[in-house]
Design an enzyme around this catalytic site. Structure first.
Site, PDB file in Angstrom:
ATOM      1  N   ASP A   1       0.792  -1.228   0.000  1.00  0.00           N
ATOM      2  CA  ASP A   1       0.000   0.000   0.000  1.00  0.00           C
ATOM      3  C   ASP A   1       0.827   1.283   0.000  1.00  0.00           C
ATOM      4  O   ASP A   1       0.290   2.369  -0.237  1.00  0.00           O
ATOM      5  CB  ASP A   1      -0.975   0.001   1.186  1.00  0.00           C
ATOM      6  CG  ASP A   1      -2.087  -1.017   0.979  1.00  0.00           C
ATOM      7  OD1 ASP A   1      -2.573  -1.123  -0.154  1.00  0.00           O
ATOM      8  OD2 ASP A   1      -2.439  -1.726   1.951  1.00  0.00           O
TER       9      ASP A   1
ATOM     10  N   ASP B   1      -5.430  -5.445  -6.555  1.00  0.00           N
ATOM     11  CA  ASP B   1      -5.269  -4.042  -6.166  1.00  0.00           C
ATOM     12  C   ASP B   1      -3.818  -3.574  -6.305  1.00  0.00           C
ATOM     13  O   ASP B   1      -3.525  -2.406  -6.544  1.00  0.00           O
ATOM     14  CB  ASP B   1      -5.689  -3.818  -4.700  1.00  0.00           C
ATOM     15  CG  ASP B   1      -6.871  -4.649  -4.254  1.00  0.00           C
ATOM     16  OD1 ASP B   1      -7.096  -5.731  -4.825  1.00  0.00           O
ATOM     17  OD2 ASP B   1      -7.564  -4.229  -3.323  1.00  0.00           O
TER      18      ASP B   1
HETATM   19  N1  GLY Z   1      -7.708  -3.055  -0.784  1.00  0.00           N
HETATM   20  C1  GLY Z   1      -8.138  -2.033  -1.621  1.00  0.00           C
HETATM   21  C2  GLY Z   1      -9.570  -2.075  -1.916  1.00  0.00           C
HETATM   22  O1  GLY Z   1     -10.375  -2.251  -1.008  1.00  0.00           O
HETATM   23  O2  GLY Z   1      -9.928  -1.929  -3.057  1.00  0.00           O
END
Ligand code: GLY
Length: 391
Positions: A111, A173
Site C-alpha cells: 500500500d 489491487d
Molecule cells: N484493498 C483495496 C480495496 O479495497 O480496493
C-alpha cells in the site's frame, strides 16, 4: 406557414433538451465547487494524526496515517488545487501530505504505492518540490522490500488473516502500486524498480485472469517456487466471482502499465478488461459491487469502482488501438456520479464528496458509505476528462 409551425413543434423538445443538458465543463465546475467546500470542512475537522476513513451511522470515522487510504485525502486536496489554483488548498494539501511521510520507510506491504504516490506524487508533479521527490524515491525503494524474485510479485500483505490461510498473498489491487515504481524507475533510469514492476504485472497477467478477462481478487503463491497455491477472494462475493473494484484496479493498472512501458500486451489486456466491464455495467454506468451478486438489480452499487473505472477508461481511450469509444463510457459514469443520487450536498455525507461506495461487504465493513478513494478517483477522472477534451 403551417408546415413551419409543425416542424418547429417537432423540433422544440429536442432544442429544449439540448440547451438544458449540462456540459461536462459545467458539471466539472459544479463538482469541484462541492469538492472544495466539502474538503475545507473536512480538513478543519481532522486532528494532527488523523486521516479521513468514512462516514458511518452519522459519525465521521478517521484512521491513522498507516491506514492504506491515507494518501487519498491529500490527493483530493492536490486535485482541487490543480483545478482552482487557490493557495489555501495548496497549504492544506501540503499539511495533509506531510502526515503520511513516514510511510516511505514501510517495506512489508504494497500500500506504500497508494499512500505515497497519491500524496507526494502530486506534490512533486504540481510544485516540483525536491523533498517530495526524495520521499517518492525512498518509498519506491521501500516498496521493493516486499518483492521476492522467486515469486516475481510484490507480496500484498505481511499478515495472516483470521479465517484465511494464505502464505504469499498478491491481490489485484497491487497493480495500482506499480505506478510509483515505474515513474521513479523511468525518471532515475533505475532498472531494478522497472524490473520489479514489470515482473509483477507479467505474473499477475498470467495468474489472476480468467478466460473471460474477469480476474480473481487474491492469488496465493508458494514463496519458494512461485507456484500458485490457490485463488480466492477476500472482498468479493465468491472465489470465482468478479468483484467490481478488483476489475477496476485491473483496468486502471494495465492501462497505466501500457502508458509507462508501451508494451502492447498490457494495452490489449486493458482493452479486453474494459470491454468485459462494459458488458456488466448497468444503464447508468455505476457497477454493482460484485458483477455476480444474485441480488442484482437490488444489490449495492459501488461508486468507488465507478470512479476508478471512469478514470481508467479516459486514459485507455487516449491509447486504444481498437477504435472503441471508451470516453463515452466514462462520461456516462461521471454524469451518474455527479447526479443527486451520488454527489453529496455541501455540509452532508461527513464532508466526503461521493455517497454509496462499498469497502468490504463480506466483513460487513464500509457498506454503502462514502470512501476517500471514490472521491480521489472521481476528481482525477474529471480532470482527465477535461484535458482529454482540450488536447
Ligand atoms: N484493498 C483495496 C480495496 O479495497 O480496493
Amino acid at each position: 406557414m403551417k408546415r413551419m409551425a409543425i416542424l418547429l413543434a417537432a423540433l422544440l423538445p429536442m432544442l429544449v433538451s439540448c440547451s438544458c443538458k449540462e456540459t461536462m465543463d459545467e458539471l466539472t465546475d459544479r463538482v469541484f465547487d462541492v469538492a472544495a467546500r466539502q474538503s475545507e470542512l473536512m480538513a478543519a475537522s481532522l486532528g494532527e494524526d488523523q486521516t479521513p476513513k468514512t462516514y458511518e451511522d452519522g459519525k465521521f470515522v478517521t484512521a491513522s496515517p498507516s491506514w492504506w487510504c491515507s494518501g487519498f485525502f491529500p490527493g483530493v486536496l492536490w486535485y482541487i488545487y490543480e483545478y482552482n489554483s487557490d493557495p489555501r488548498f495548496k497549504e492544506l494539501a501540503v499539511r495533509e501530505t506531510a502526515k503520511v511521510e513516514n510511510i516511505k520507510y514501510v517495506t512489508d506491504h504494497h500500500d506504500v504505492g497508494f499512500q505515497i504516490n497519491c500524496s507526494y506524487g502530486h506534490q512533486y508533479r504540481l510544485t516540483g518540490d525536491e523533498h517530495a521527490l526524495d520521499v517518492l524515491r525512498t518509498a519506491a525503494r521501500s516498496l521493493t522490500g516486499a518483492f521476492a524474485e522467486e515469486v516475481g510479485c510484490i507480496r500484498s500483505w505481511p499478515f495472516v488473516k483470521k479465517g484465511f490461510s494464505w502464505v504469499y498473498p498478491v491481490i489485484i489491487d497491487n497493480m495500482m502500486n506499480l505506478e510509483l515504481l515505474m515513474s521513479v524507475g523511468n525518471m532515475d533510469g533505475d532498472e531494478w524498480l522497472r524490473h520489479v514492476a514489470i515482473s509483477h504485472a507479467d505474473k499477475t497477467m498470467e495468474n489472476h485472469f480468467r478466460e473471460d478477462y474477469t480476474c480473481c481478487h487474491l492469488v496465493d503463491y508458494v514463496p519458494e517456487t512461485g507456484a500458485v497455491n490457490k485463488k480466492i477472494t477476500v472482498q468479493g462475493l465468491a472465489d470465482d466471482s468478479a468483484w467490481a473494484r478488483g476489475q477496476a484496479w485491473a483496468l486502471y493498472g494495465y492501462t497505466m502499465m501500457y502508458e509507462q512501458t508501451e508494451d502492447v500486451k498490457y494495452l490489449h489486456l486493458a482493452q479486453n478488461v474494459g470491454d468485459m466491464i462494459e458488458s456488466y455495467l448497468p444503464e447508468d454506468g455505476v457497477p454493482y459491487w460484485d458483477f455476480n451478486d444474485p441480488d442484482i438489480p437490488k444489490a449495492y452499487r459501488d461508486a468507488s469502482a465507478a470512479a476508478v473505472m471512469a478514470s481508467a477508461y479516459i486514459a485507455l481511450d487516449a491509447v486504444a488501438d481498437n477504435g472503441k469509444d471508451y470516453l463515452a463510457i466514462a462520461e456516462r459514469q461521471l454524469r451518474s456520479l455527479a447526479s443527486e443520487e451520488y454527489l453529496a450536498k455541501v455540509g452532508e455525507n461527513g464532508h466526503f464528496i461521493l455517497k454509496h461506495s462499498v469497502g468490504n461487504l463480506p466483513e460487513n465493513a464500509e457498506v454503502d458509505v462514502p470512501l476517500t478513494y471514490a472521491d480521489y478517483y472521481f476528481l482525477e477522472a474529471l480532470l482527465r476528462y477535461r484535458s482529454a477534451m482540450t488536447e
